[in-house]
Motif scaffolding. Sequence first.
Motif, PDB file in Angstrom:
ATOM      1  N   LYS A  97       0.836  -1.212   0.000  1.00  0.00           N
ATOM      2  CA  LYS A  97       0.000   0.000   0.000  1.00  0.00           C
ATOM      3  C   LYS A  97       0.864   1.253   0.000  1.00  0.00           C
ATOM      4  CE  LYS A  97      -3.888  -2.128   2.411  1.00  0.00           C
ATOM      5  NZ  LYS A  97      -4.595  -2.216   3.702  1.00  0.00           N
ATOM      6  N   GLU A  98       1.930   1.231   0.785  1.00  0.00           N
ATOM      7  CA  GLU A  98       2.843   2.375   0.839  1.00  0.00           C
ATOM      8  C   GLU A  98       3.533   2.592  -0.505  1.00  0.00           C
ATOM      9  OE1 GLU A  98       5.261   5.559   1.872  1.00  0.00           O
ATOM     10  OE2 GLU A  98       3.355   4.864   2.707  1.00  0.00           O
ATOM     11  N   LEU A  99       3.963   1.513  -1.148  1.00  0.00           N
ATOM     12  CA  LEU A  99       4.602   1.635  -2.456  1.00  0.00           C
ATOM     13  C   LEU A  99       3.620   2.151  -3.502  1.00  0.00           C
ATOM     14  CD1 LEU A  99       6.698  -1.635  -2.338  1.00  0.00           C
ATOM     15  CD2 LEU A  99       7.614   0.702  -2.384  1.00  0.00           C
ATOM     16  N   ALA A 100       2.385   1.677  -3.459  1.00  0.00           N
ATOM     17  CA  ALA A 100       1.362   2.161  -4.389  1.00  0.00           C
ATOM     18  C   ALA A 100       1.146   3.663  -4.197  1.00  0.00           C
ATOM     19  CB  ALA A 100       0.055   1.394  -4.183  1.00  0.00           C
ATOM     20  N   ARG A 101       1.140   4.103  -2.953  1.00  0.00           N
ATOM     21  CA  ARG A 101       0.983   5.528  -2.662  1.00  0.00           C
ATOM     22  C   ARG A 101       2.150   6.323  -3.248  1.00  0.00           C
ATOM     23  NH1 ARG A 101       2.868   9.332   0.304  1.00  0.00           N
ATOM     24  NH2 ARG A 101       4.347   8.052   1.472  1.00  0.00           N
ATOM     25  N   ARG A 102       3.356   5.817  -3.075  1.00  0.00           N
ATOM     26  CA  ARG A 102       4.543   6.514  -3.572  1.00  0.00           C
ATOM     27  C   ARG A 102       4.614   6.537  -5.090  1.00  0.00           C
ATOM     28  NH1 ARG A 102       9.752   5.215   0.286  1.00  0.00           N
ATOM     29  NH2 ARG A 102       8.685   5.399   2.284  1.00  0.00           N
ATOM     30  N   LEU A 103       4.185   5.445  -5.717  1.00  0.00           N
ATOM     31  CA  LEU A 103       4.252   5.356  -7.174  1.00  0.00           C
ATOM     32  C   LEU A 103       3.165   6.176  -7.864  1.00  0.00           C
ATOM     33  CD1 LEU A 103       5.173   1.605  -7.486  1.00  0.00           C
ATOM     34  CD2 LEU A 103       6.541   3.513  -8.317  1.00  0.00           C
ATOM     35  N   GLY A 104       2.106   6.452  -7.152  1.00  0.00           N
ATOM     36  CA  GLY A 104       1.057   7.283  -7.732  1.00  0.00           C
ATOM     37  C   GLY A 104      -0.146   6.493  -8.179  1.00  0.00           C
ATOM     38  N   ARG A 105      -1.182   7.207  -8.360  1.00  0.00           N
ATOM     39  CA  ARG A 105      -2.481   6.648  -8.699  1.00  0.00           C
ATOM     40  C   ARG A 105      -2.453   5.818  -9.974  1.00  0.00           C
ATOM     41  NH1 ARG A 105      -7.963  10.103  -8.416  1.00  0.00           N
ATOM     42  NH2 ARG A 105      -9.135   8.698  -9.739  1.00  0.00           N
ATOM     43  N   GLY A 106      -2.996   4.641  -9.878  1.00  0.00           N
ATOM     44  CA  GLY A 106      -3.126   3.774 -11.035  1.00  0.00           C
ATOM     45  C   GLY A 106      -1.919   2.914 -11.351  1.00  0.00           C
ATOM     46  N   ALA A 107      -0.780   3.220 -10.743  1.00  0.00           N
ATOM     47  CA  ALA A 107       0.422   2.437 -11.023  1.00  0.00           C
ATOM     48  C   ALA A 107       0.434   1.190 -10.148  1.00  0.00           C
ATOM     49  CB  ALA A 107       1.667   3.269 -10.733  1.00  0.00           C
ATOM     50  N   PRO A 108       0.848   0.051 -10.712  1.00  0.00           N
ATOM     51  CA  PRO A 108       0.982  -1.147  -9.886  1.00  0.00           C
ATOM     52  C   PRO A 108       2.061  -0.925  -8.820  1.00  0.00           C
ATOM     53  CG  PRO A 108       1.422  -1.636 -12.213  1.00  0.00           C
ATOM     54  CD  PRO A 108       1.221  -0.169 -12.087  1.00  0.00           C
ATOM     55  N   ALA A 109       1.876  -1.506  -7.663  1.00  0.00           N
ATOM     56  CA  ALA A 109       2.828  -1.325  -6.553  1.00  0.00           C
ATOM     57  C   ALA A 109       4.123  -2.084  -6.754  1.00  0.00           C
ATOM     58  CB  ALA A 109       2.174  -1.754  -5.248  1.00  0.00           C
ATOM     59  N   VAL A 110       4.081  -3.140  -7.548  1.00  0.00           N
ATOM     60  CA  VAL A 110       5.288  -3.928  -7.812  1.00  0.00           C
ATOM     61  C   VAL A 110       5.427  -4.164  -9.307  1.00  0.00           C
ATOM     62  CG1 VAL A 110       5.380  -5.083  -5.587  1.00  0.00           C
ATOM     63  CG2 VAL A 110       4.084  -6.133  -7.416  1.00  0.00           C
ATOM     64  N   PRO A 111       6.644  -4.231  -9.788  1.00  0.00           N
ATOM     65  CA  PRO A 111       7.863  -4.011  -9.053  1.00  0.00           C
ATOM     66  C   PRO A 111       8.057  -2.530  -8.738  1.00  0.00           C
ATOM     67  CG  PRO A 111       8.389  -4.266 -11.365  1.00  0.00           C
ATOM     68  CD  PRO A 111       6.907  -4.504 -11.220  1.00  0.00           C
ATOM     69  N   ALA A 112       8.722  -2.277  -7.642  1.00  0.00           N
ATOM     70  CA  ALA A 112       9.113  -0.920  -7.260  1.00  0.00           C
ATOM     71  C   ALA A 112      10.627  -0.918  -7.127  1.00  0.00           C
ATOM     72  CB  ALA A 112       8.451  -0.517  -5.954  1.00  0.00           C
ATOM     73  N   VAL A 113      11.283  -0.123  -7.947  1.00  0.00           N
ATOM     74  CA  VAL A 113      12.741  -0.125  -8.020  1.00  0.00           C
ATOM     75  C   VAL A 113      13.293   1.146  -7.380  1.00  0.00           C
ATOM     76  CG1 VAL A 113      14.743  -0.201  -9.573  1.00  0.00           C
ATOM     77  CG2 VAL A 113      12.664  -1.483 -10.148  1.00  0.00           C
ATOM     78  N   PHE A 114      14.200   0.950  -6.435  1.00  0.00           N
ATOM     79  CA  PHE A 114      14.904   2.048  -5.789  1.00  0.00           C
ATOM     80  C   PHE A 114      16.362   1.959  -6.203  1.00  0.00           C
ATOM     81  CE2 PHE A 114      11.189   1.589  -3.226  1.00  0.00           C
ATOM     82  CZ  PHE A 114      10.952   2.821  -2.614  1.00  0.00           C
ATOM     83  N   ILE A 115      16.913   3.089  -6.615  1.00  0.00           N
ATOM     84  CA  ILE A 115      18.336   3.151  -6.970  1.00  0.00           C
ATOM     85  C   ILE A 115      18.939   4.295  -6.165  1.00  0.00           C
ATOM     86  CG2 ILE A 115      20.032   3.534  -8.802  1.00  0.00           C
ATOM     87  CD1 ILE A 115      17.976   2.357 -10.776  1.00  0.00           C
TER      88      ILE A 115
END
Length: 107
Positions: free
Chosen positions: A57-75
Amino acid sequence: MAEERVTKLASERAVVVFTKSGCCMCHTVMTLLVGELAVSAAVHELDRDPLGREMEKELARRLGRGAPAVPAVFIGGRLVGGTSKVMAMHLKGELVPLLKNAGALWL
């Protein structure tokens, strides 16, 4: 709690990827990063973590509306995005320099 956990895990290595087992887009991103570019990424499968649902849920919030939460890539501790963002950056020639600057690639 999930916000702090995501932030902490995202900074543990130069490249951190949040995934779910069985996710084909996660597999695609991991194939690019680990298989093709030989990046040593920390991988966190949310469906195997007791706090996975909250982190998703936190990743979905960070990625923005409508974007899948995974994969979430941090560099370099910074959220880059999901599959489409990572692939677009790679095709534009922006991904490798970003990985080099973060210390994930030495070539």
